[in-house]
Write a protein that holds these residues in place. Sequence first.
Motif, PDB file in Angstrom:
ATOM      1  N   GLY A   1       0.827  -1.195   0.000  1.00 46.55           N
ATOM      2  CA  GLY A   1       0.000   0.000   0.000  1.00 46.55           C
ATOM      3  C   GLY A   1       0.858   1.239   0.000  1.00 46.55           C
ATOM      4  O   GLY A   1       2.071   1.190  -0.150  1.00 46.55           O
ATOM      5  N   GLY A   2       0.212   2.354   0.156  1.00 46.23           N
ATOM      6  CA  GLY A   2       0.933   3.612   0.141  1.00 46.23           C
ATOM      7  C   GLY A   2       0.000   4.724   0.564  1.00 46.23           C
ATOM      8  O   GLY A   2      -0.908   4.506   1.370  1.00 46.23           O
ATOM      9  N   TRP A   3       0.188   5.898  -0.016  1.00 44.88           N
ATOM     10  CA  TRP A   3      -0.633   7.030   0.391  1.00 44.88           C
ATOM     11  C   TRP A   3      -0.625   8.074  -0.719  1.00 44.88           C
ATOM     12  O   TRP A   3       0.207   8.060  -1.637  1.00 44.88           O
ATOM     13  CB  TRP A   3      -0.071   7.640   1.670  1.00 44.88           C
ATOM     14  N   LEU A   4      -1.586   8.987  -0.613  1.00 43.22           N
ATOM     15  CA  LEU A   4      -1.618  10.187  -1.431  1.00 43.22           C
ATOM     16  C   LEU A   4      -1.435  11.373  -0.495  1.00 43.22           C
ATOM     17  O   LEU A   4      -2.067  11.434   0.560  1.00 43.22           O
ATOM     18  CB  LEU A   4      -2.951  10.316  -2.177  1.00 43.22           C
ATOM     19  N   ASP A   5      -0.567  12.289  -0.874  1.00 36.21           N
ATOM     20  CA  ASP A   5      -0.369  13.496  -0.078  1.00 36.21           C
ATOM     21  C   ASP A   5      -1.520  14.465  -0.322  1.00 36.21           C
ATOM     22  O   ASP A   5      -1.936  14.678  -1.466  1.00 36.21           O
ATOM     23  CB  ASP A   5       0.960  14.167  -0.427  1.00 36.21           C
ATOM     24  N   ALA A   6      -2.019  15.050   0.761  1.00 40.41           N
ATOM     25  CA  ALA A   6      -3.148  15.969   0.655  1.00 40.41           C
ATOM     26  C   ALA A   6      -2.947  17.143   1.601  1.00 40.41           C
ATOM     27  O   ALA A   6      -2.144  17.077   2.541  1.00 40.41           O
ATOM     28  CB  ALA A   6      -4.453  15.251   0.983  1.00 40.41           C
ATOM     29  N   ARG A   7      -3.669  18.205   1.331  1.00 39.43           N
ATOM     30  CA  ARG A   7      -3.677  19.370   2.218  1.00 39.43           C
ATOM     31  C   ARG A   7      -5.100  19.906   2.269  1.00 39.43           C
ATOM     32  O   ARG A   7      -5.735  20.087   1.238  1.00 39.43           O
ATOM     33  CB  ARG A   7      -2.709  20.444   1.730  1.00 39.43           C
ATOM     34  N   LEU A   8      -5.577  20.115   3.486  1.00 43.96           N
ATOM     35  CA  LEU A   8      -6.938  20.588   3.694  1.00 43.96           C
ATOM     36  C   LEU A   8      -6.917  22.005   4.254  1.00 43.96           C
ATOM     37  O   LEU A   8      -6.264  22.268   5.261  1.00 43.96           O
ATOM     38  CB  LEU A   8      -7.694  19.673   4.668  1.00 43.96           C
ATOM     39  N   HIS A   9      -7.626  22.885   3.608  1.00 46.68           N
ATOM     40  CA  HIS A   9      -7.777  24.263   4.056  1.00 46.68           C
ATOM     41  C   HIS A   9      -9.214  24.412   4.553  1.00 46.68           C
ATOM     42  O   HIS A   9     -10.151  24.429   3.745  1.00 46.68           O
ATOM     43  CB  HIS A   9      -7.517  25.242   2.914  1.00 46.68           C
ATOM     44  N   LEU A  10      -9.402  24.475   5.846  1.00 46.90           N
ATOM     45  CA  LEU A  10     -10.728  24.471   6.447  1.00 46.90           C
ATOM     46  C   LEU A  10     -10.987  25.781   7.170  1.00 46.90           C
ATOM     47  O   LEU A  10     -10.109  26.286   7.882  1.00 46.90           O
ATOM     48  CB  LEU A  10     -10.863  23.315   7.439  1.00 46.90           C
ATOM     49  N   THR A  11     -12.196  26.310   7.015  1.00 51.71           N
ATOM     50  CA  THR A  11     -12.556  27.490   7.797  1.00 51.71           C
ATOM     51  C   THR A  11     -12.842  27.122   9.243  1.00 51.71           C
ATOM     52  O   THR A  11     -12.788  27.981  10.128  1.00 51.71           O
ATOM     53  CB  THR A  11     -13.782  28.193   7.195  1.00 51.71           C
ATOM     54  N   ASP A  12     -13.147  25.844   9.508  1.00 52.37           N
ATOM     55  CA  ASP A  12     -13.403  25.371  10.868  1.00 52.37           C
ATOM     56  C   ASP A  12     -12.768  23.992  11.021  1.00 52.37           C
ATOM     57  O   ASP A  12     -13.168  23.046  10.339  1.00 52.37           O
ATOM     58  CB  ASP A  12     -14.911  25.285  11.127  1.00 52.37           C
ATOM     59  N   PRO A  13     -11.759  23.837  11.897  1.00 45.65           N
ATOM     60  CA  PRO A  13     -11.074  22.545  12.045  1.00 45.65           C
ATOM     61  C   PRO A  13     -11.993  21.402  12.474  1.00 45.65           C
ATOM     62  O   PRO A  13     -11.619  20.241  12.322  1.00 45.65           O
ATOM     63  CB  PRO A  13     -10.014  22.827  13.126  1.00 45.65           C
ATOM     64  N   ARG A  14     -13.175  21.695  12.999  1.00 44.03           N
ATOM     65  CA  ARG A  14     -14.096  20.622  13.374  1.00 44.03           C
ATOM     66  C   ARG A  14     -14.519  19.783  12.171  1.00 44.03           C
ATOM     67  O   ARG A  14     -15.031  18.670  12.339  1.00 44.03           O
ATOM     68  CB  ARG A  14     -15.340  21.203  14.052  1.00 44.03           C
ATOM     69  N   ASP A  15     -14.317  20.308  10.979  1.00 46.13           N
ATOM     70  CA  ASP A  15     -14.725  19.594   9.770  1.00 46.13           C
ATOM     71  C   ASP A  15     -13.656  18.643   9.247  1.00 46.13           C
ATOM     72  O   ASP A  15     -13.842  18.045   8.184  1.00 46.13           O
ATOM     73  CB  ASP A  15     -15.089  20.595   8.667  1.00 46.13           C
ATOM     74  N   LEU A  16     -12.546  18.484   9.966  1.00 46.89           N
ATOM     75  CA  LEU A  16     -11.455  17.650   9.452  1.00 46.89           C
ATOM     76  C   LEU A  16     -11.906  16.220   9.192  1.00 46.89           C
ATOM     77  O   LEU A  16     -11.683  15.670   8.109  1.00 46.89           O
ATOM     78  CB  LEU A  16     -10.276  17.667  10.426  1.00 46.89           C
ATOM     79  N   THR A  17     -12.543  15.589  10.165  1.00 48.54           N
ATOM     80  CA  THR A  17     -12.963  14.191  10.003  1.00 48.54           C
ATOM     81  C   THR A  17     -13.889  14.020   8.818  1.00 48.54           C
ATOM     82  O   THR A  17     -13.727  13.110   7.994  1.00 48.54           O
ATOM     83  CB  THR A  17     -13.657  13.700  11.283  1.00 48.54           C
ATOM     84  N   THR A  18     -14.872  14.900   8.706  1.00 51.32           N
ATOM     85  CA  THR A  18     -15.838  14.803   7.603  1.00 51.32           C
ATOM     86  C   THR A  18     -15.154  15.027   6.262  1.00 51.32           C
ATOM     87  O   THR A  18     -15.406  14.294   5.297  1.00 51.32           O
ATOM     88  CB  THR A  18     -16.959  15.836   7.800  1.00 51.32           C
TER      89      THR A  18
END
Length: 465
Positions: free
Chosen positions: A271-288
């Motif tokens: 296996g492996g991974w894909l690199d990603a970056r999330l720009h969120l206005t509210d960190p509570r949305d990270l999981t979703t």
Amino acid sequence: MDEDTRYEAVRSRDARFDGEFFFAVRTTGIYCRPSCPAVTPRRHNVRFFQTAAAAQGSGFRACRRCRPDAVPGSADWNVRADVVGRAMRLIGDGVVDREGVAGLATRLGYSARQVQRQLTAELGAGPVALARAQRAHTARVLVQTTELPITEIAFASGFASVRQFNDTIREVYASTPTELRTAAPDGGRAGRRPATPGAGIPLRLAHRGPYQSGAVFDLLADQAVPGVEELSGERGRRTYRRTLRLPHGTGVVAVDERAGTVKSASGANPGGWLDARLHLTDPRDLTTAVGRLRRLLDLDADPYAVDERLGTDRRLAPLVAERPGLRSPGAADAEELAVRALVGKAAAERLVRRYGKALDAPSGSLTHLFPEPAVLAGAEPHGTLGALTAALADGTVRLDPGADRDDAEAALLALPGMDAGTVAVIRTRALGDPDVAPPGLDVPDSWRPWRSYALQHLRTAGELD
């Protein structure tokens, strides 16, 4: 798998089973993924669990070497259409954190007691424990990758109090949040960035087995709607970016294409991974946000099971050999996907320009969120588009991760002007069904339960439109 077979997977450090089960060691109080590089424990000291939450509930803490909480999710939750599979998809989308167990039960059409009983009987953990394990993982990511204050991370991760947050981190990781941050590479300083809309949250989105990122990014490029999505870079090194409407705010996500595969010392592809970056206005949305990105990219699939079945078919065998691990992409926003499947790319771009909500601050060419169903239903109430968006807005058609696929299909087909081919696309991508046979195509039963993947192989090879 029986326990002896599971132990053999642990003894051989077989990464194919990471996320499918977990094992814990009685003498150390630690639980691990099957491929953990630590010395294999003796059989009589090992216990097996279906979920990380069950291991945590039995008093075991996560291994610091293999990070079992970070493995791809079990492919069963995406495949299964029963209440347990639907519940796991909803928990992964953060429903328990936002609506509680009562909200989860209402969405599933069961009582809270029934949901608790079924999940505990099969997985060894109820919805609260499963959501707690997910919150702990989200917290660890924020602690080790951002400069957010610990108190803010506690609430952003979904915990009701700082005390609950601290107690959970100690139980799961045998560390305080501050110790967890210090334990990150270089004391956490090199990898952490301020969790602001400009900096974003860096992540590695894990997958099991081979992953044909080129085919996935080709599809995303072909269907990208300007203003909402963009792809940049040369093939093999592209970046896909899009906007997201999330429960607590908005987001812009970016995922990098990863050429090549990861090989183990034995030559296998764990296996492996894909690199990603999330720009969120509210960190509570990270999981979703992470859950929706994983569904879009089909990162929780089991390519070994898919390829084993389809590789025995005379027509598909050479295609599987050429593209092992080919995925069947889903959707980051199921309701958006349904509208786009109905109207097509050009019309979707027009809807974005006319009715999409503009971002407070554009991010490159990303300027809008895709318009909500209620907005479209009010603006263009006529025809099949009006019927679809009205049904999505009032709940007549449900496409959330816990929706019953057969019920959703029946409700879609009942809409005036809706054709079976469009419904098949919606069922495949918006509902993540791995076994869809569109009307008018020769799709043999021998391809079940992976007909969606079989058709993806044919499309990628140019044998289907």
